[in-house]
Scaffold this motif. Structure first.
Motif, PDB file in Angstrom:
ATOM      1  N   HIS A  33      41.847 -34.860  49.098  1.00 44.16           N
ATOM      2  CA  HIS A  33      41.760 -35.788  48.850  1.00 44.16           C
ATOM      3  C   HIS A  33      40.883 -36.412  49.603  1.00 44.16           C
ATOM      4  CE1 HIS A  33      43.716 -37.070  45.344  1.00 44.16           C
ATOM      5  NE2 HIS A  33      44.655 -36.262  45.219  1.00 44.16           N
ATOM      6  N   ILE A  34      41.321 -35.684  51.440  1.00 45.87           N
ATOM      7  CA  ILE A  34      40.630 -36.054  52.768  1.00 45.87           C
ATOM      8  C   ILE A  34      38.839 -35.351  52.434  1.00 45.87           C
ATOM      9  CG2 ILE A  34      40.110 -34.562  54.728  1.00 45.87           C
ATOM     10  CD1 ILE A  34      43.608 -34.569  54.907  1.00 45.87           C
ATOM     11  N   PHE A  35      38.562 -34.676  51.786  1.00 43.66           N
ATOM     12  CA  PHE A  35      37.394 -34.545  51.291  1.00 43.66           C
ATOM     13  C   PHE A  35      36.852 -35.639  50.857  1.00 43.66           C
ATOM     14  CE2 PHE A  35      34.100 -30.754  50.807  1.00 43.66           C
ATOM     15  CZ  PHE A  35      33.038 -31.471  50.327  1.00 43.66           C
ATOM     16  N   ASN A  36      37.393 -35.946  49.812  1.00 34.36           N
ATOM     17  CA  ASN A  36      36.425 -37.074  48.958  1.00 34.36           C
ATOM     18  C   ASN A  36      36.505 -38.110  50.173  1.00 34.36           C
ATOM     19  OD1 ASN A  36      36.367 -35.693  46.842  1.00 34.36           O
ATOM     20  ND2 ASN A  36      38.671 -36.246  45.915  1.00 34.36           N
ATOM     21  N   GLN A  37      37.523 -38.146  50.339  1.00 33.09           N
ATOM     22  CA  GLN A  37      37.059 -39.496  51.780  1.00 33.09           C
ATOM     23  C   GLN A  37      36.972 -39.266  53.186  1.00 33.09           C
ATOM     24  OE1 GLN A  37      39.378 -42.216  51.093  1.00 33.09           O
ATOM     25  NE2 GLN A  37      38.613 -43.400  52.654  1.00 33.09           N
ATOM     26  N   LEU A  38      36.137 -38.192  52.933  1.00 32.57           N
ATOM     27  CA  LEU A  38      34.993 -38.065  54.192  1.00 32.57           C
ATOM     28  C   LEU A  38      33.583 -38.408  53.374  1.00 32.57           C
ATOM     29  CD1 LEU A  38      36.791 -35.146  56.380  1.00 32.57           C
ATOM     30  CD2 LEU A  38      37.016 -37.582  56.854  1.00 32.57           C
ATOM     31  N   ASN A  39      33.756 -37.724  52.198  1.00 31.47           N
ATOM     32  CA  ASN A  39      32.674 -37.838  51.824  1.00 31.47           C
ATOM     33  C   ASN A  39      31.852 -38.629  51.141  1.00 31.47           C
ATOM     34  OD1 ASN A  39      30.356 -35.772  50.751  1.00 31.47           O
ATOM     35  ND2 ASN A  39      31.231 -36.459  49.007  1.00 31.47           N
ATOM     36  N   LEU A  40      33.070 -40.144  51.030  1.00 39.16           N
ATOM     37  CA  LEU A  40      32.520 -41.167  50.357  1.00 39.16           C
ATOM     38  C   LEU A  40      32.407 -42.370  51.709  1.00 39.16           C
ATOM     39  CD1 LEU A  40      33.073 -43.225  48.006  1.00 39.16           C
ATOM     40  CD2 LEU A  40      35.033 -43.818  49.486  1.00 39.16           C
ATOM     41  N   ASN A  41      32.501 -41.713  52.283  1.00 42.03           N
ATOM     42  CA  ASN A  41      32.547 -42.317  53.992  1.00 42.03           C
ATOM     43  C   ASN A  41      31.231 -42.202  55.037  1.00 42.03           C
ATOM     44  OD1 ASN A  41      34.643 -44.489  53.625  1.00 42.03           O
ATOM     45  ND2 ASN A  41      35.994 -43.212  54.706  1.00 42.03           N
ATOM     46  N   ARG A  42      30.881 -40.633  54.581  1.00 43.48           N
ATOM     47  CA  ARG A  42      29.907 -39.880  54.381  1.00 43.48           C
ATOM     48  C   ARG A  42      29.950 -39.640  56.072  1.00 43.48           C
ATOM     49  NH1 ARG A  42      24.937 -41.670  51.961  1.00 43.48           N
ATOM     50  NH2 ARG A  42      23.529 -40.229  53.377  1.00 43.48           N
ATOM     51  N   LYS A  43      31.422 -39.127  55.925  1.00 37.20           N
ATOM     52  CA  LYS A  43      31.269 -38.072  57.500  1.00 37.20           C
ATOM     53  C   LYS A  43      31.164 -36.386  57.031  1.00 37.20           C
ATOM     54  CE  LYS A  43      33.255 -41.656  58.612  1.00 37.20           C
ATOM     55  NZ  LYS A  43      32.145 -42.533  59.986  1.00 37.20           N
ATOM     56  N   GLN A  44      30.921 -36.248  57.935  1.00 37.24           N
ATOM     57  CA  GLN A  44      29.457 -34.942  58.246  1.00 37.24           C
ATOM     58  C   GLN A  44      30.987 -33.138  57.829  1.00 37.24           C
ATOM     59  OE1 GLN A  44      26.378 -33.882  57.560  1.00 37.24           O
ATOM     60  NE2 GLN A  44      27.462 -31.515  56.864  1.00 37.24           N
ATOM     61  N   ILE A  45      31.057 -32.612  56.959  1.00 38.54           N
ATOM     62  CA  ILE A  45      32.223 -31.566  56.272  1.00 38.54           C
ATOM     63  C   ILE A  45      31.076 -30.507  56.269  1.00 38.54           C
ATOM     64  CG2 ILE A  45      33.343 -30.758  55.601  1.00 38.54           C
ATOM     65  CD1 ILE A  45      33.838 -33.567  53.710  1.00 38.54           C
ATOM     66  N   ILE A  46      32.037 -29.377  57.413  1.00 39.62           N
ATOM     67  CA  ILE A  46      31.437 -28.075  57.518  1.00 39.62           C
ATOM     68  C   ILE A  46      32.168 -27.089  56.807  1.00 39.62           C
ATOM     69  CG2 ILE A  46      29.897 -26.848  58.558  1.00 39.62           C
ATOM     70  CD1 ILE A  46      29.652 -28.830  60.375  1.00 39.62           C
ATOM     71  N   ILE A  47      32.191 -26.274  56.024  1.00 44.34           N
ATOM     72  CA  ILE A  47      32.545 -25.245  55.844  1.00 44.34           C
ATOM     73  C   ILE A  47      32.390 -24.015  56.039  1.00 44.34           C
ATOM     74  CG2 ILE A  47      34.397 -24.158  53.219  1.00 44.34           C
ATOM     75  CD1 ILE A  47      33.657 -27.345  52.335  1.00 44.34           C
ATOM     76  N   ALA A  48      33.621 -22.616  55.972  1.00 42.88           N
ATOM     77  CA  ALA A  48      32.959 -21.074  55.949  1.00 42.88           C
ATOM     78  C   ALA A  48      34.315 -20.527  55.340  1.00 42.88           C
ATOM     79  CB  ALA A  48      32.946 -21.344  57.678  1.00 42.88           C
ATOM     80  N   ALA A  49      33.885 -19.381  54.734  1.00 42.66           N
ATOM     81  CA  ALA A  49      34.633 -18.658  54.315  1.00 42.66           C
ATOM     82  C   ALA A  49      33.704 -17.035  53.696  1.00 42.66           C
ATOM     83  CB  ALA A  49      35.002 -19.297  52.789  1.00 42.66           C
ATOM     84  N   ASP A  50      34.974 -16.221  53.195  1.00 40.64           N
ATOM     85  CA  ASP A  50      34.339 -14.407  53.436  1.00 40.64           C
ATOM     86  C   ASP A  50      33.194 -14.725  51.706  1.00 40.64           C
ATOM     87  OD1 ASP A  50      36.367 -15.096  52.344  1.00 40.64           O
ATOM     88  OD2 ASP A  50      37.266 -12.815  52.551  1.00 40.64           O
TER      89      ASP A  50
END
Length: 445
Positions: A228-245
């Motif tokens: 839900h946080i991801f969706n809210q940020l994405n909707l508001n055009r905020k930058q999301i950067i993710i890392a995984a193995d």
């Protein structure tokens, strides 16, 4: 007084870590002053300070509080009398300003930046994407940016480099956190009935950087709130950067809708660095720290440690530590000893491909050129030398050796061996080259 305090600290530290780590990283440290609740420690060099701060900060926090109390502090002094301060109190959490939730803050490590992130074929796409994002966070086609790769390949370095660049260029709130810390904060918010504050805090961040999202595995409630946080940020055009193995499709224990969000932007892989990139990383670190290490030793380390960047830098740091403690210069034998302790399975089977790799790097030509039909003198000599050592070090037949060099026949191999022997007898410079290549081939075994 300072010696007594430090001895009390050491007695606790010694019981918390293995003996070798204690001897290497804590025994050389000396207490030189205690004043105003501050214990001044003298470390041999900047490497010691950086390594201790990165790997033993939490332990030192615990020990200093026990010995000096909650107001205790540590001050480091290195050989050039440069003061490096570090509060011993636990790292404070970012405080939410409810009146101005968009006030600029970040919790990034300032030493991570694009300049110190050495690029090569293994990571150039990811670095280019990171630079593009840092120029226009949130307003670019790479949102979210998903970076994946194995342990020690520079994911965290790149994440924080992007964050630092955005923080420098824009008046935006940038926040870096690991998935485990996020999950822990979520549980605390539930216990303290502060879930609304928790979600409000994260929903107002303008650049959210989440590391190691693979550890969301099995945490259904945490995944749900993050979704839900991801969706809210994405909707508001905020930058999301993710890392995984692992790549999104390989991540286990995550809901399909969360994985689909990870895949909705740009996904890039950080691969194991090639020889040239490893060499550049080492040379950059050596220059940065003002060290003096012979070129052939640096090349040896770069060739041997092909696992990841963390182990590569770990070998360099350990070499410096051993050299400082024993007061001995860094040579091949010391490098070999350290590598064998840090990197598993460093003994390499000597085969034709291994020899081709060594010879091609020595003569600064590609293996493809060596196999090709080119008749340039430098390529012919390199090819003949590689054939010579293939016959000397392996049990392959002359026909098999010729096959590995572009399908040449056994008579070409015989001619190559004879030519090399003739040049050894008549050319002293060439003889030294053969001796050096022989050392590089056999140094592992």
């Amino acid at each position: 007084m300072q010696n007594k305090h430090w001895e009390n600290c050491l007695s606790i530290i010694k019981s918390k870590i293995n003996f070798q780590s204690y001897i290497t990283w804590f025994k050389p440290i000396k207490a030189i002053q205690f004043k105003n609740k501050t214990l001044t420690l003298q470390v041999p060099n900047k490497f010691f300070y950086e390594w201790i701060e990165e790997h033993y900060l939490e332990l030192l926090n615990e020990v200093i509080i026990k010995v000096l109390g909650n107001e205790g502090k540590i001050e480091y002094e290195i050989s050039k009398n440069e003061k490096l301060n570090s509060e011993s109190n636990k790292i404070k959490e970012v405080v939410i300003n409810k009146k101005n939730p968009k006030s600029k803050f970040d919790n990034l490590n300032k030493k991570f930046n694009f300049k110190t992130f050495i690029s090569g074929k293994c990571n150039s796409v990811a670095k280019a994407a990171g630079k593009r994002i840092s120029k226009s966070p949130g307003n670019n086609p790479f949102n979210p940016l998903m970076i994946y790769g194995g342990v020690g390949l520079g994911k965290t370095h790149l994440l924080q480099s992007i964050g630092n660049k955005i923080s420098k260029n824009f008046n935006l709130s940038v926040y870096y956190i690991t998935s485990e810390k996020f999950a822990s904060q979520f549980i605390d918010a539930l216990k303290e009935n502060k879930l609304k504050d928790f979600t409000s805090f994260y929903s107002n961040i303008e650049c959210l950087i989440i590391d190691d999202v693979q550890f969301f595995k099995g945490k259904v409630k945490t995944q749900e709130v993050f979704f839900h946080i991801f969706n809210q940020l994405n909707l508001n055009r905020k930058q999301i950067i993710i890392a995984a193995d692992k790549s999104p499709v390989e991540l286990e224990g995550l809901t399909s809708r969360l994985v689909s969000r990870f895949k909705s932007g740009l996904t890039v892989e950080l691969e194991k660095p090639d020889y040239k990139t490893r060499l550049d990383i080492l040379n950059n670190k050596i220059e940065e720290e003002g060290l003096l290490i012979e070129k052939d030793i640096v090349e040896f380390i770069a060739f041997q440690v092909d696992t990841n960047i963390r182990e590569l830098e770990g070998v360099l740091i350990s070499l410096l530590a051993h050299s400082t403690i024993t007061k001995k210069s860094i040579d091949i034998d010391l490098a070999k000893s350290v590598i064998n302790k840090i990197v598993k399975n460093t003994k390499i089977e000597i085969d034709i491909k291994y020899i081709q790799d060594i010879v091609s790097k020595y003569f600064n030509i590609s293996i493809e050129e060596m196999k090709d039909k080119a008749r340039r003198k430098e390529i012919v000599i390199a090819r003949q030398v590689a054939m010579y050592f293939s016959k000397d070090f392996t049990n392959n037949s002359l026909k098999s050796i010729g096959f590995h060099f572009g399908g040449r026949d056994h008579s070409t191999v015989i001619h190559a061996v004879q030519s090399v022997n003739d040049m050894i007898d008549t050319d002293s410079i060439f003889r030294k080259s053969i001796k050096e290549i022989n050392r590089r081939i056999s140094v592992n075994n």
